[in-house]
Design a protein around this motif. Structure first.
Motif, short mmCIF file in Angstrom:
data_model
loop_
_atom_site.label_atom_id
_atom_site.label_comp_id
_atom_site.label_asym_id
_atom_site.label_seq_id
_atom_site.Cartn_x
_atom_site.Cartn_y
_atom_site.Cartn_z
N ASN A 163 0.78 -1.24 0.00
CA ASN A 163 0.00 0.00 0.00
C ASN A 163 0.82 1.29 0.00
N VAL A 201 -0.30 4.92 -1.55
CA VAL A 201 -0.52 6.10 -0.72
C VAL A 201 0.34 7.27 -1.19
N MET A 245 -1.13 8.87 -4.37
CA MET A 245 -2.31 9.69 -4.15
C MET A 245 -1.95 11.02 -3.48
N ALA A 267 -6.85 8.63 0.77
CA ALA A 267 -5.76 7.65 0.62
C ALA A 267 -5.71 6.72 1.82
N ALA A 283 -6.30 2.76 1.55
CA ALA A 283 -5.18 1.92 1.96
C ALA A 283 -5.62 0.95 3.05
#
Length: 265
Positions: free
Chosen positions: A145, A149, A152, A194, A198
Motif C-alpha cells: 500500500n 498512498v 495519491m 488515501a 489503503a
C-alpha cells in the motif's frame, strides 16, 4: 424537453455504451448479491465464533497499523518528490511506483527473501521477527500500500497552488510552517481518502501476506486467510461469513471515500 425529444437525441453509440454499461452493472451486481445471499445465512451462525472474531480482530489491527506506517512514510516521501529538487527524481518516482505493477505474491516473495537472509536473521535475533509473525502481516500490507498512498498524496500536493505556498513563505513562514498551514490543509481530503482506501486494501490483502507469514489458523489468520483456510477444509459457512464481513467493510470504506471525493470537487 419531453421524453420523445430526449429519445430522438440518443444516438446509436449511446445505445451501445448503455448496453455495455448495463452488462457490467449486472455482472458486478450478481457477484455482490450472490455473496450476500449465500453469506447472510451463515454469518448469524459463524460471526461470534472464536475463529471469525480472531480473524476480524487481527485484520483490523494489522490494517490500521500498516495504514499509519504508510501515512508516516508516505507524506514526507510525497513532499520530497513534489516540493524539492533532488537528482534522479524521476527514477525514484518510477522505482517507488514499481510495486504497483507487480503481483502481490512477488512482493511477498521479496520480503521473504529479505527477512530469511542473514540480515533478516539478525533482526529476528534482536527481537524484530517478521516471518510467520503478525509483524510480517504489517510489513506485507505496508509494501503493497505504501506506493499507492505516496502516489495519491503526491497528486494532491501537486494540485496545491504554488503561489499560496510562496505567499506564506514571503510573509515569513518557514518551509515547514508553510507545509503545515497551507499544503496539508489543502490536501486534507485527498490524504484522508488515501488512508481510507489503503486501510480497505490492507483488509483484503492476501498474496504478499501468504508468502511472508503463511496461513496458520488462530495465529496469522486474517479475514482473507480465513476464507482460504475454510474453503480448503470445506467449511463454506465460515468462509462465506468472512467474505460478507469483508464486503460490508469495503462498501462502508468506499462510501466514506466517495464522501471525501465529493468535498474535493
Amino acid at each position: 424537453m419531453n421524453i420523445k425529444q430526449s429519445l430522438r437525441k440518443i444516438s446509436f453509440f449511446d445505445v451501445i455504451t448503455i448496453l455495455i454499461a448495463s452488462i457490467v452493472i449486472l455482472f458486478i451486481l450478481s457477484v455482490v448479491v450472490m455473496l450476500i445471499f449465500k453469506g447472510i445465512a451463515s454469518i448469524n451462525k459463524e460471526f461470534f465464533s472464536k475463529e471469525i472474531i480472531f480473524a476480524l480482530t487481527l485484520s483490523l489491527s494489522t490494517a490500521s497499523i500498516s495504514t499509519i506506517v504508510c501515512l508516516l512514510f508516505g507524506i514526507p516521501t510525497a513532499y520530497v518528490l513534489t516540493k524539492t529538487k533532488i537528482p534522479f527524481k524521476r527514477f525514484f518516482e518510477v522505482l517507488i511506483e514499481l510495486p504497483l505493477s507487480l503481483p502481490n505474491l512477488v512482493l511477498g516473495l521479496s520480503l521473504l527473501l529479505i527477512f530469511a537472509s542473514p540480515f533478516g536473521k539478525m533482526l529476528s535475533e534482536a527481537g524484530f521477527r517478521v516471518i510467520f509473525s503478525k509483524a510480517g502481516i504489517v510489513m506485507a500490507h505496508t509494501l503493497v500500500n505504501l506506493p499507492f498512498v505516496i502516489r495519491m498524496i503526491k497528486t494532491a500536493f501537486r494540485s496545491v497552488d504554488k503561489r499560496l505556498e510562496f505567499i506564506a513563505q514571503s510573509l515569513g513562514a518557514s518551509k515547514f510552517k508553510s507545509f503545515l498551514l497551507v499544503t496539508l490543509p489543502l490536501s486534507r481530503n485527498a490524504i484522508v481518502g488515501a488512508v481510507i482506501l489503503a486501510w480497505s486494501r490492507a483488509l483484503g490483502e492476501f498474496g504478499a501476506t501468504l508468502m511472508v507469514v503463511g496461513v496458520t489458523r488462530m495465529k496469522t489468520e486474517t479475514l482473507p486467510a480465513s476464507i482460504y483456510l475454510n474453503i480448503a477444509t470445506g467449511d463454506m459457512g465460515a468462509a462465506m461469513s468472512s467474505a460478507v464481513i469483508l464486503l460490508i467493510i469495503s462498501a462502508a470504506s468506499l462510501f466514506l471515500f466517495n464522501c471525501f471525493q465529493k468535498d474535493m470537487r
